[in-house]
Design a protein around this motif. Structure first.
Motif, short mmCIF file in Angstrom:
data_model
loop_
_atom_site.label_atom_id
_atom_site.label_comp_id
_atom_site.label_asym_id
_atom_site.label_seq_id
_atom_site.Cartn_x
_atom_site.Cartn_y
_atom_site.Cartn_z
N ASN A 116 -60.16 -79.20 4.06
CA ASN A 116 -61.41 -79.31 3.31
C ASN A 116 -61.90 -77.91 2.89
O ASN A 116 -62.35 -77.72 1.75
N ARG A 117 -61.79 -76.95 3.79
CA ARG A 117 -62.16 -75.58 3.44
C ARG A 117 -61.30 -75.07 2.30
O ARG A 117 -61.82 -74.48 1.33
N ASP A 118 -59.98 -75.30 2.37
CA ASP A 118 -59.07 -74.82 1.33
C ASP A 118 -59.40 -75.46 -0.02
O ASP A 118 -59.26 -74.81 -1.06
N PHE A 119 -59.80 -76.73 0.00
CA PHE A 119 -60.17 -77.43 -1.24
C PHE A 119 -61.30 -76.68 -1.95
O PHE A 119 -61.21 -76.35 -3.14
N HIS A 120 -62.35 -76.37 -1.22
CA HIS A 120 -63.52 -75.73 -1.83
C HIS A 120 -63.27 -74.26 -2.16
O HIS A 120 -63.74 -73.75 -3.20
N VAL A 121 -62.52 -73.56 -1.31
CA VAL A 121 -62.22 -72.16 -1.57
C VAL A 121 -61.32 -72.02 -2.79
O VAL A 121 -61.45 -71.07 -3.58
N THR A 122 -60.40 -72.98 -2.98
CA THR A 122 -59.53 -72.97 -4.16
C THR A 122 -60.34 -73.10 -5.44
O THR A 122 -60.07 -72.43 -6.44
N ILE A 123 -61.33 -73.96 -5.42
CA ILE A 123 -62.20 -74.11 -6.59
C ILE A 123 -62.94 -72.80 -6.87
O ILE A 123 -62.97 -72.31 -8.00
N ALA A 124 -63.50 -72.21 -5.83
CA ALA A 124 -64.25 -70.97 -6.00
C ALA A 124 -63.36 -69.84 -6.52
O ALA A 124 -63.81 -69.00 -7.32
N ALA A 125 -62.10 -69.83 -6.09
CA ALA A 125 -61.18 -68.77 -6.52
C ALA A 125 -60.92 -68.81 -8.02
O ALA A 125 -60.50 -67.81 -8.61
N ALA A 126 -61.19 -69.96 -8.66
CA ALA A 126 -60.96 -70.11 -10.10
C ALA A 126 -62.22 -69.86 -10.91
O ALA A 126 -62.23 -70.08 -12.12
N CYS A 127 -63.28 -69.37 -10.28
CA CYS A 127 -64.57 -69.25 -10.98
C CYS A 127 -64.65 -68.00 -11.86
O CYS A 127 -65.58 -67.88 -12.66
N GLY A 128 -63.72 -67.07 -11.69
CA GLY A 128 -63.72 -65.87 -12.51
C GLY A 128 -64.54 -64.73 -11.96
O GLY A 128 -64.60 -63.65 -12.56
N SER A 129 -65.19 -64.93 -10.82
CA SER A 129 -66.00 -63.88 -10.18
C SER A 129 -65.52 -63.68 -8.75
O SER A 129 -65.84 -64.49 -7.88
N PRO A 130 -64.75 -62.62 -8.49
CA PRO A 130 -64.28 -62.39 -7.11
C PRO A 130 -65.43 -62.29 -6.11
O PRO A 130 -65.31 -62.75 -4.98
N ARG A 131 -66.54 -61.71 -6.51
CA ARG A 131 -67.68 -61.58 -5.60
C ARG A 131 -68.25 -62.95 -5.23
O ARG A 131 -68.56 -63.24 -4.07
N LEU A 132 -68.40 -63.81 -6.23
CA LEU A 132 -68.89 -65.16 -5.99
C LEU A 132 -67.89 -65.94 -5.14
O LEU A 132 -68.28 -66.66 -4.22
N ALA A 133 -66.62 -65.79 -5.43
CA ALA A 133 -65.58 -66.49 -4.67
C ALA A 133 -65.59 -66.06 -3.21
O ALA A 133 -65.44 -66.89 -2.30
N ARG A 134 -65.77 -64.75 -2.95
CA ARG A 134 -65.83 -64.27 -1.56
C ARG A 134 -67.04 -64.84 -0.84
O ARG A 134 -66.97 -65.15 0.35
N SER A 135 -68.14 -64.97 -1.55
CA SER A 135 -69.35 -65.53 -0.93
C SER A 135 -69.12 -66.98 -0.52
O SER A 135 -69.52 -67.39 0.57
N VAL A 136 -68.48 -67.75 -1.39
CA VAL A 136 -68.18 -69.15 -1.07
C VAL A 136 -67.22 -69.22 0.12
O VAL A 136 -67.40 -70.04 1.03
N GLU A 137 -66.22 -68.36 0.12
CA GLU A 137 -65.24 -68.38 1.21
C GLU A 137 -65.92 -68.08 2.55
O GLU A 137 -65.66 -68.75 3.55
N ARG A 138 -66.78 -67.07 2.57
CA ARG A 138 -67.49 -66.73 3.81
C ARG A 138 -68.37 -67.89 4.26
O ARG A 138 -68.41 -68.24 5.45
N LEU A 139 -69.08 -68.51 3.32
CA LEU A 139 -69.95 -69.64 3.68
C LEU A 139 -69.14 -70.80 4.23
O LEU A 139 -69.58 -71.49 5.15
N HIS A 140 -67.93 -71.01 3.70
CA HIS A 140 -67.11 -72.11 4.22
C HIS A 140 -66.51 -71.77 5.57
O HIS A 140 -66.27 -72.67 6.38
N ASP A 141 -66.27 -70.50 5.85
CA ASP A 141 -65.87 -70.12 7.20
C ASP A 141 -66.99 -70.47 8.18
O ASP A 141 -66.74 -71.02 9.26
N GLU A 142 -68.23 -70.14 7.81
CA GLU A 142 -69.36 -70.45 8.68
C GLU A 142 -69.60 -71.96 8.75
O GLU A 142 -69.89 -72.51 9.82
N SER A 143 -69.45 -72.62 7.62
CA SER A 143 -69.66 -74.07 7.57
C SER A 143 -68.61 -74.80 8.40
O SER A 143 -68.89 -75.86 8.97
#
Length: 238
Positions: A132-159
Motif C-alpha cells: 500500500n505504501r509503494d502504491f502511493h509513493v509510486t504515484i507521488a514519484a510521478a508528480c514532477g516535484s521531487p520535494r513534494l514526492a519526498r514529503s509524501v514518502e516521509r508521510l507514508h513511512d509515518e502513516s
C-alpha cells in the motif's frame, strides 16, 4: 555483513532498523539497547550508535538520559497530525501525477494491496502494508516535484506505523483494493481534479477506519514494550 565496507554496514543497519520501526517490528515506545542491537545484527557498537544517531535526527528514535534509546512513541494527536498533513500534501501530488503514471504498474501494485491477510500473520500483514505504501509513493514519484514526492514518502513511512497498529485488529485489504480503483481511473485518464478528490476521499476513509480501531482499542497506541538482552525482535509484537 562482515565483508561490507564500514559505510555500507552503517547504511544497511540504518535502513534495516528504520524498516523495523515503520513496520512496527519495533513498535512505538520500544526500549533499544545498543548491546542487544549489536548482538541481533552481528555488528559492533559503533555502527549501532551511528544508526541510532541518524534515526534520532530523522525522528524515529529518542534518546533517554541514563537509559538509552526508545522508538519514538505515538499518540492520538500524532495520528491526527499525520492524516492532516496527508490531506494537504498527497492530493496535490496525485493531481500533478495524473496522466503520468503507468496504468499497468498501478494495477499491479493495487493487486498486491488486495491480497488478504490474517491479522495474526505478521509477514503477510507487513507485505500488504508495504504494498500500500509503494502504491502511493509510486504515484507521488510521478508528480514532477521531487520535494513534494519526498514529503509524501516521509508521510507514508509515518502513516505505515499507524496503519500497522490498526491492521493488527482488522483485515483491511478488501476495503483498500476497492478504494484505489477510482483513483487509478482518474490518474490514468489524466483527470487532475478527480485524482485530487479521490485521493482526499481515500485518506479520509482511512482515517475514519483507523480512528475507529483506536477508539475501540486505545491500548494499541498507549502500549509500551521493552527489548533487553537477548530477547528476539519479533517478540516485541506479542
Amino acid at each position: 555483513m562482515q565483508e561490507a565496507t564500514e559505510g555500507q554496514l552503517k547504511d544497511y543497519l540504518y535502513e534495516t532498523l528504520k524498516l523495523a520501526i515503520i513496520s512496527c517490528e519495533l513498535p512505538p515506545g520500544t526500549e533499544l539497547s545498543e548491546g542487544y542491537l549489536a548482538a541481533r545484527y552481528a555488528v559492533g557498537k559503533a555502527p549501532v550508535r551511528h544508526a541510532l544517531s541518524r534515526l534520532g535526527q530523522d525522528g524515529w528514535v529518542k534518546s533517554v538520559p541514563r537509559s538509552g534509546h526508545i522508538v519514538t512513541p505515538m499518540t492520538i494527536e500524532d495520528v491526527i497530525d499525520i492524516f492532516t498533513m496527508r490531506e494537504i500534501v498527497e492530493p496535490e501530488s496525485a493531481a500533478r501525477a495524473a496522466g503520468n503514471v503507468s496504468e499497468t504498474k498501478l494495477r499491479r501494485l493495487n493487486k498486491a494491496c488486495a491480497a488478504p491477510y490474517r491479522v495474526t500473520d505478521v509477514a503477510a500483514k507487513r507485505r500488504f502494508l508495504l504494498a500500500n505504501r509503494d502504491f502511493h509513493v509510486t504515484i507521488a514519484a510521478a508528480c514532477g516535484s521531487p520535494r513534494l514526492a519526498r514529503s509524501v514518502e516521509r508521510l507514508h513511512d509515518e502513516s505505515l506505523r499507524v496503519l500497522y497498529l490498526s491492521a493488527s485488529e482488522r483485515e483491511l485489504s478488501d476495503d483498500w483494493s476497492h478504494g484505489h480503483g477510482p483513483m487509478i481511473d482518474a490518474l490514468v485518464a489524466g483527470d487532475r481534479a478527480a485524482a485530487h478528490q479521490t485521493t482526499l476521499d481515500g485518506i479520509k476513509r482511512s482515517q475514519d477506519r483507523v480512528m475507529g480501531v483506536f477508539a475501540a482499542a486505545p491500548e494499541l497506541i498507549t502500549g509500551h514494550r521493552t527489548l533487553r538482552g537477548a530477547a528476539h525482535v519479533s517478540a516485541a509484537r506479542a
